[in-house]
Design a protein around this motif. Structure first.
Motif, PDB file in Angstrom:
ATOM      1  N   GLY A   1       0.824  -1.211   0.000  1.00 18.67           N
ATOM      2  CA  GLY A   1       0.000   0.000   0.000  1.00 18.67           C
ATOM      3  C   GLY A   1       0.856   1.258   0.000  1.00 18.67           C
ATOM      4  O   GLY A   1       0.557   2.236  -0.698  1.00 18.67           O
ATOM      5  N   GLU A   2       1.916   1.213   0.783  1.00 16.81           N
ATOM      6  CA  GLU A   2       2.798   2.385   0.872  1.00 16.81           C
ATOM      7  C   GLU A   2       3.486   2.661  -0.470  1.00 16.81           C
ATOM      8  O   GLU A   2       3.557   3.815  -0.919  1.00 16.81           O
ATOM      9  CB  GLU A   2       3.877   2.151   1.941  1.00 16.81           C
ATOM     10  N   ALA A   3       3.975   1.588  -1.092  1.00 17.32           N
ATOM     11  CA  ALA A   3       4.675   1.754  -2.367  1.00 17.32           C
ATOM     12  C   ALA A   3       3.714   2.285  -3.434  1.00 17.32           C
ATOM     13  O   ALA A   3       4.080   3.136  -4.254  1.00 17.32           O
ATOM     14  CB  ALA A   3       5.296   0.430  -2.801  1.00 17.32           C
TER      15      ALA A   3
ATOM     16  N   SER B   1       1.996  12.914  11.223  1.00 13.45           N
ATOM     17  CA  SER B   1       2.005  13.438   9.857  1.00 13.45           C
ATOM     18  C   SER B   1       3.352  13.118   9.228  1.00 13.45           C
ATOM     19  O   SER B   1       4.395  13.459   9.783  1.00 13.45           O
ATOM     20  CB  SER B   1       1.786  14.957   9.912  1.00 13.45           C
ATOM     21  N   ASP B   2       3.296  12.427   8.102  1.00 15.57           N
ATOM     22  CA  ASP B   2       4.550  12.206   7.358  1.00 15.57           C
ATOM     23  C   ASP B   2       4.893  13.492   6.633  1.00 15.57           C
ATOM     24  O   ASP B   2       4.062  14.038   5.900  1.00 15.57           O
ATOM     25  CB  ASP B   2       4.368  11.086   6.327  1.00 15.57           C
ATOM     26  N   GLN B   3       6.101  13.943   6.849  1.00 17.07           N
ATOM     27  CA  GLN B   3       6.531  15.139   6.141  1.00 17.07           C
ATOM     28  C   GLN B   3       7.834  14.795   5.434  1.00 17.07           C
ATOM     29  O   GLN B   3       8.572  13.902   5.863  1.00 17.07           O
ATOM     30  CB  GLN B   3       6.760  16.290   7.129  1.00 17.07           C
TER      31      GLN B   3
ATOM     32  N   VAL C   1      -4.926   6.594  -1.693  1.00 17.41           N
ATOM     33  CA  VAL C   1      -4.247   5.299  -1.784  1.00 17.41           C
ATOM     34  C   VAL C   1      -3.575   4.939  -0.456  1.00 17.41           C
ATOM     35  O   VAL C   1      -3.578   3.789  -0.031  1.00 17.41           O
ATOM     36  CB  VAL C   1      -3.174   5.338  -2.914  1.00 17.41           C
ATOM     37  N   LYS C   2      -3.023   5.936   0.229  1.00 17.65           N
ATOM     38  CA  LYS C   2      -2.202   5.679   1.420  1.00 17.65           C
ATOM     39  C   LYS C   2      -3.019   5.321   2.656  1.00 17.65           C
ATOM     40  O   LYS C   2      -2.540   4.652   3.566  1.00 17.65           O
ATOM     41  CB  LYS C   2      -1.345   6.924   1.704  1.00 17.65           C
ATOM     42  N   GLY C   3      -4.276   5.817   2.723  1.00 18.78           N
ATOM     43  CA  GLY C   3      -5.091   5.565   3.924  1.00 18.78           C
ATOM     44  C   GLY C   3      -5.116   6.759   4.852  1.00 18.78           C
ATOM     45  O   GLY C   3      -5.888   6.798   5.808  1.00 18.78           O
TER      46      GLY C   3
HETATM   47  C1  GAL Z   1       4.387   5.437  10.182  1.00 19.36           C
HETATM   48  C2  GAL Z   1       4.235   6.356   9.003  1.00 19.36           C
HETATM   49  C3  GAL Z   1       3.220   5.816   8.074  1.00 19.36           C
HETATM   50  C4  GAL Z   1       3.414   4.337   7.790  1.00 19.36           C
HETATM   51  C5  GAL Z   1       3.805   3.539   9.036  1.00 19.36           C
HETATM   52  C6  GAL Z   1       4.215   2.100   8.755  1.00 19.36           C
HETATM   53  O1  GAL Z   1       5.341   5.943  11.059  1.00 19.36           O
HETATM   54  O2  GAL Z   1       3.819   7.613   9.448  1.00 19.36           O
HETATM   55  O3  GAL Z   1       3.214   6.560   6.886  1.00 19.36           O
HETATM   56  O4  GAL Z   1       4.327   4.226   6.800  1.00 19.36           O
HETATM   57  O5  GAL Z   1       4.804   4.164   9.748  1.00 19.36           O
HETATM   58  O6  GAL Z   1       5.327   2.015   7.938  1.00 19.36           O
END
Ligand code: GAL
Length: 413
Positions: free
Chosen positions: A34-36, A296-298, A331-333
């Motif tokens: 999912g991440e990719a 939050s992913d930055q 897509v990412k959730g």
């Molecule tokens: C979290 C990140 C998410 C997700 C998760 C698992 O720290 O914020 O984007 O990737 O790790 O890998």
């Protein structure tokens, strides 16, 4: 003929070097399916603009391994263009003067007006934008296999007691009740939710954000550890060390009833072709309704040579672009990191995520996730991980864990 051949070789080499000028190297830990898939949206958008993507993936949910690799890169004087980063880690790098200044772009694009305050706290340092926020995730979610719930006649639990009753039913039916991966950051992700559910928002803030010793050492915290120990009885024998996405797969495949995980888990369900409300359901960890523990992913932008700066700015602009914010987060959730993106393209879980975030923010019930680096700096987070994991694995009892938590947090500050 020889001349002709040399000419071709020369022009290929030239094209190569022209392309290399417009290149970004991005360090991240988005390696699950999912991440990719989500990251591909960003890669594709940049490639359309002629910026090549040099991928630097470092597997490991929560990003600990990625942060270790990053330290080595910076120490050797060769930082990547941009790095996926969480909360206080951004502040740490900014404090060390390692990050670039995105103020020109931020002013031109009006970031101040559209990025929520709670995120700006980390995207900016000393009045300067140093990172581009890509999303908002939250950690207090439950991901459930809908078929199992329907077949066993289980309604979505809204309290601790209802949760335990539901898990008992799933276990009695011969399924794994809780799909979990025994890694410290995953244990801590559950702990975020259990602390919030047990003590409520004021308690969560006092204990895990303000690091108040009284709250950390309280009976309420002891109850939270007791509940962690109780949850431990619902995982399978092979949980130790399992990656989070493999735990998601157990729910997807109907081997397990629920997973307590941030909404990046939704990315796995979607990647497997599942639909919310049909194959799986998403609801807030029982007892945490109305509150949100977020991360939050930055993309922190590192100070790079002048030759790399134009591409870096293009990357930052592409991340903040509203159309991308929608497409990526679908897509990412996660949900968008700006307040002006419509929820039209999001599924029901995404729409709920956006609504919950806005409401929690308006009512003062939005808090940084301890597990994901938004409640306290890395040293404290690590100290909490150690105690929580030892407690979850039964190495210390709830009373001792509570005492150790106070000591470990004090020592880490
Ligand atoms: C979290 C990140 C998410 C997700 C998760 C698992 O720290 O914020 O984007 O990737 O790790 O890998």
């Amino acid at each position: 003929m020889y001349k002709l051949l040399m000419g071709t070789v020369f022009s290929v080499a030239l094209t190569g070097s022209v392309m290399a000028a417009e290149q970004v190297e991005v360090l991240h830990w988005w390696t699950s399916g999912g991440e990719a898939a989500a990251l591909n949206v960003l890669k594709g958008n940049l490639e359309k603009e002629g910026v090549a993507w040099q991928d630097m993936p470092v597997a490991g949910g929560g990003g600990e391994q990625a942060m270790t690799v990053l330290r080595a890169r910076v120490t050797s004087g060769n930082p990547p263009t941009a790095v996926q980063m969480l909360g206080f880690d951004i502040t740490d790098w900014a404090e060390q003067g390692a990050l670039a200044d995105l103020n020109d772009l931020a002013a031109k694009e009006g970031w101040d007006k559209v990025v929520p305050e709670a995120l700006q706290k980390f995207s900016k340092y000393d009045g300067k934008w140093v990172a581009a926020p890509v999303n908002v995730h939250s950690t207090n979610w439950v991901w459930a296999n809908k078929k199992i719930f329907d077949e066993l006649g289980i309604a979505e639990p809204t309290s601790w007691d209802e949760l335990i009753a539901a898990l008992d039913k799933i276990k009695a039916a011969g399924k794994v009740a809780v799909a979990h991966g025994g890694q410290p950051w995953q244990d801590a992700t559950i702990f975020d939710a259990v602390v919030m559910s047990t003590g409520g928002p004021d308690f969560y803030k006092k204990a895990l954000v303000d690091l108040d010793p009284e709250a950390l050492g309280s009976d309420t915290m002891k109850t939270a550890f007791e509940r962690m120990a109780q949850l431990r009885t619902y995982v399978d024998d092979n949980f130790s060390g399992r990656d989070w996405n493999l735990a998601s797969a157990m729910v997807i495949e109907g081997k397990a009833g629920v997973q307590f995980m941030g909404d990046w888990a939704k990315g796995e369900f979607l990647k497997a072709g599942q639909k919310p409300g049909v194959d799986f359901s998403c609801f807030r960890f029982p007892g945490t309704q109305g509150t949100v523990t977020f991360n939050s992913d930055q993309f922190a932008m590192f100070s790079v040579g002048e030759d790399k700066q134009a591409a870096q700015v293009k990357l930052a602009a592409a991340i903040a672009e509203p159309g991308f914010q929608s497409a990526f987060n679908v897509v990412k959730g996660s949900v968008p990191a700006r307040t002006d993106v419509p929820d039209t393209d999001f599924d029901d879980c995404g729409k709920k995520g956006m609504k919950d975030l806005a409401e929690a923010s308006a009512s003062g019930k939005l808090f940084g996730s301890m597990a994901h680096g938004h409640a306290a700096p890395a040293a404290v987070k690590q100290a909490v991980y150690d105690v929580v994991t030892a407690a979850f694995n039964g190495q210390v009892d709830p009373a001792a864990a509570t005492k150790q938590l106070v000591e470990a947090v004090a020592a880490a500050q």
